[in-house]
Each structure stands twice: as structure tokens, then as C-alpha cells.
Design an enzyme around this catalytic site. Structure first.
Site, PDB file in Angstrom:
ATOM      1  N   ASP A   1      43.254  45.722  44.868  1.00 55.64           N
ATOM      2  CA  ASP A   1      44.647  45.853  44.426  1.00 55.64           C
ATOM      3  C   ASP A   1      44.739  46.827  43.244  1.00 55.64           C
ATOM      4  O   ASP A   1      45.835  47.162  42.786  1.00 55.64           O
ATOM      5  CB  ASP A   1      45.300  44.493  44.118  1.00 55.64           C
ATOM      6  CG  ASP A   1      44.599  43.733  43.001  1.00 55.64           C
ATOM      7  OD1 ASP A   1      43.599  44.235  42.460  1.00 55.64           O
ATOM      8  OD2 ASP A   1      45.056  42.619  42.671  1.00 55.64           O
TER       9      ASP A   1
ATOM     10  N   ASP B   1      41.597  43.044  49.400  1.00 54.55           N
ATOM     11  CA  ASP B   1      41.973  42.251  48.229  1.00 54.55           C
ATOM     12  C   ASP B   1      43.281  41.512  48.498  1.00 54.55           C
ATOM     13  O   ASP B   1      44.219  42.092  49.052  1.00 54.55           O
ATOM     14  CB  ASP B   1      42.174  43.204  47.034  1.00 54.55           C
ATOM     15  CG  ASP B   1      41.639  42.642  45.741  1.00 54.55           C
ATOM     16  OD1 ASP B   1      41.200  41.473  45.725  1.00 54.55           O
ATOM     17  OD2 ASP B   1      41.634  43.384  44.739  1.00 54.55           O
TER      18      ASP B   1
ATOM     19  N   LYS C   1      39.078  39.165  49.441  1.00 61.92           N
ATOM     20  CA  LYS C   1      38.679  38.789  48.078  1.00 61.92           C
ATOM     21  C   LYS C   1      39.907  38.212  47.374  1.00 61.92           C
ATOM     22  O   LYS C   1      41.011  38.704  47.570  1.00 61.92           O
ATOM     23  CB  LYS C   1      38.178  40.010  47.303  1.00 61.92           C
ATOM     24  CG  LYS C   1      37.877  39.700  45.829  1.00 61.92           C
ATOM     25  CD  LYS C   1      37.212  40.844  45.116  1.00 61.92           C
ATOM     26  CE  LYS C   1      38.159  41.855  44.511  1.00 61.92           C
ATOM     27  NZ  LYS C   1      39.146  41.300  43.550  1.00 61.92           N
TER      28      LYS C   1
ATOM     29  N   GLU D   1      33.865  39.921  36.598  1.00 63.11           N
ATOM     30  CA  GLU D   1      34.463  41.067  35.903  1.00 63.11           C
ATOM     31  C   GLU D   1      34.536  40.832  34.393  1.00 63.11           C
ATOM     32  O   GLU D   1      35.037  39.786  33.935  1.00 63.11           O
ATOM     33  CB  GLU D   1      35.875  41.354  36.455  1.00 63.11           C
ATOM     34  CG  GLU D   1      36.549  42.520  35.719  1.00 63.11           C
ATOM     35  CD  GLU D   1      37.722  43.153  36.445  1.00 63.11           C
ATOM     36  OE1 GLU D   1      38.020  42.792  37.584  1.00 63.11           O
ATOM     37  OE2 GLU D   1      38.336  44.064  35.841  1.00 63.11           O
TER      38      GLU D   1
END
Ligand code: KIV
Length: 298
Positions: free
Chosen positions: A56, A95, A125, A194
């Protein structure tokens, strides 16, 4: 099998979600990169990446938005379809954008199904830890492999107060670990970590049985992911600390386009080399003046 690049005649075998999962422990490290269109996907696939993520992040990279929130499921499906046509070997991950799954596990299954059917993705995801374990479980039960995403979750940027490193302090580290375990137990085949400290990422990687794929999470993960425009040096302005530039294609694009603009203006492009054979037999082709202009095109 893991060479970077393939011979032009070999028909590559697609990387599957179970194969990605099996790389935990056996290696080599997983290399994932984002792509949003056919041309980029074909090039990174040729380079030998294991996974292509239609992230995204396309909100920022393709649409010029300040964050990922406005990206829609239809947009991810549209870009995924183009990427999937190009990915001969790499596994294609779609995503799940903001509010395409947060409402309920049922909404999550429906959205994942749409990405598989309309976007031709091979897995999806989604961002979220303990609070989204049921969503992951339901998608997996519906037959769609799920990649988790914990640590910094950009879809929560407003709640977090910005794109900030997560997992700091004992409490922060425990939260990331609990989120990772919940997503593993829900049946995810891999997990993006992340923007967390490298020691926390290494601890999570040791604690879960599925491969971790880091972005700003240090070298202790089972793989790495970068946004293609960061990796290729096409991004302008602020870049995150972890975004290593392997080329300066942005500068190369500007320089090449400048040359094109100059040649169009001077008449040096197109020359006879870029022109078709003349229609009349008595014409030998475009003549070029001393100033380099084509003078006899009809
Ligand atoms: O959207 C995206 O590109 C991502 C990666 C940064 C992991 O989620």
C-alpha cells in the site's frame, strides 16, 4: 535455484508460500521488494527476488500521497494484476489496505478473496498483532496464505503520532514479541518486522517458527524488504535511515530525459536511424540539414 537472474531459456518455477516458510532456518535469506506495475515487476523478477510485494506504499510512491490511508482494495487489485503478469518466479503478495480488513474477520476474508480473484496475488499481507489474529486465522482457513506485519504499522500512523520506531523499552519489545507470536499462532507463513531495534527483531526472529522479513529491523531477520524506488535511488526528498540506495536511477532518468528534450529541440532526434523507409523509391530517406534537422519528411 537461488541464483540472481535466470537464463533466458529456463522456465522458472514459482516460489510458493510453503517454500517461503521452509526457508526459515535453511536459508538463504529471503529478498522481497515492492513493485506496482508490469515493467518494474518484470525487471525485479529477472533479478531473482523471491517475493514481490504490491504494497500500500503505492499511495506514496505511485499516487504522491502523504501516507497509505486512502489506498483502496480496487487499486491494490489493479496494480497486483499487472505485477502478477510479470512475475515468472517471484511470489506475489498483495497488501490489504486500510479498512479493507479491520472491520471484521469476515470483511478480511472477503477482501483477501478479492485480491486473489481480481488481483491474481498468491498471498496477502496485513498489518496488526494480537488484535488481528482472528482475522489472519480466518483468511488462512479460507485457503489464502497470510504474511503478517508488526512493529511500525503505517496504517496506524495517526494513532502512533507519526512514523516512529516501535519496540523500544521492555514494554515496547514485549508488545512486538506478543504481536509476532499471535500472528504466527494464527497461521501466517511469514512476518514483516518494520522499524524496530535490531536486537528486538533478532529476538522475535528466534522466537517464531516462521521467517521474519525486516525493513528497518537490522540484519537478524530471515529476509529483507525494500520499496523499489528507494532501492533504485528514484525517491526524492526525505528517505528513511534503512533505505539503502543500490543505484541512482532518479538522476539517470533526469539526465536521459534532459538529453531527449535537447535533441527534440535541436532536431537531432529522430534521425534516419529512428525513421521508417521512405514511401517513394526515389527518396533515400530523411535528409539532415547542417543544423542536424530532418528537412525532407513528408
Ligand atoms: O506497503 C509497503 O510497501 C510495505 C513494506 C514497506 C513492507 O508494507
Amino acid at each position: 535455484m537461488y541464483s540472481s537472474g535466470s537464463s533466458p531459456t529456463a522456465i522458472p518455477k514459482k516460489v510458493t508460500a510453503p517454500e517461503v516458510r521452509a526457508r526459515k532456518g535453511s536459508g538463504p535469506s529471503l529478498a522481497m521488494v515492492t513493485a506496482y506495475d508490469f515493467t518494474m515487476a518484470r525487471l525485479v523478477d529477472e533479478a531473482g527476488v523471491d517475493l514481490i510485494l504490491v504494497g500500500d506504499s503505492l499511495g506514496m510512491v505511485v499516487q504522491g500521497l502523504p501516507n497509505t490511508m486512502p489506498v483502496t482494495l480496487d487499486e491494490i487489485a489493479y496494480h497486483s494484476r499487472a505485477v502478477a503478469r510479470a512475475a515468472a518466479r517471484a511470489h506475489v503478495v498483495g497488501d490489504m489496505p486500510f479498512m479493507s480488513y479491520q472491520v471484521s474477520p469476515t470483511q478480511a476474508v472477503e477482501s483477501a478473496g478479492k485480491l486473489v480473484k481480481d488481483g491474481a496475488v498468491e498471498s496477502v499481507k496485513l498489518e496488526g498483532g494480537e488484535d488481528f489474529a482472528e482475522h489472519v486465522w480466518r483468511i488462512v482457513r479460507a485457503g489464502v496464505p497470510v504474511m503478517g506485519h508488526v512493529g511500525l504499522m503505517p496504517q496506524s500512523v495517526h494513532a502512533l503520532g507519526g512514523f516512529k520506531v516501535q519496540g523500544r523499552g521492555d514494554q515496547g519489545a514485549s508488545k512486538v514479541l506478543a504481536d509476532a507470536k499471535a500472528i504466527e499462532e494464527a497461521g501466517a507463513y511469514a512476518l514483516v518486522l518494520e522499524a524496530i531495534p535490531p536486537d528486538v527483531a533478532a529476538e522475535v526472529t528466534r522466537a517464531v517458527s516462521i521467517p521474519t522479513i525486516g525493513i528497518g529491523a537490522g540484519p537478524g531477520c530471515d529476509g529483507q524488504v525494500l520499496v523499489c524506488t528507494d532501492l533504485l535511488g528514484m525517491s526524492r526528498g526525505h528517505a528513511p535511515k534503512f533505505a539503502k540506495r543500490y543505484a541512482e536511477l532518479g538522476d539517470a532518468i533526469v539526465a536521459a530525459t534532459r538529453r531527449y528534450v535537447d535533441e527534440v529541440r535541436s532536431g537531432a532526434f529522430p534521425s534516419a536511424e529512428q525513421s521508417y523507409k521512405p514511401n517513394r523509391a526515389d527518396e533515400s530517406g530523411p535528409r539532415v540539414s547542417e543544423q542536424g534537422r530532418v528537412v525532407n519528411l513528408r
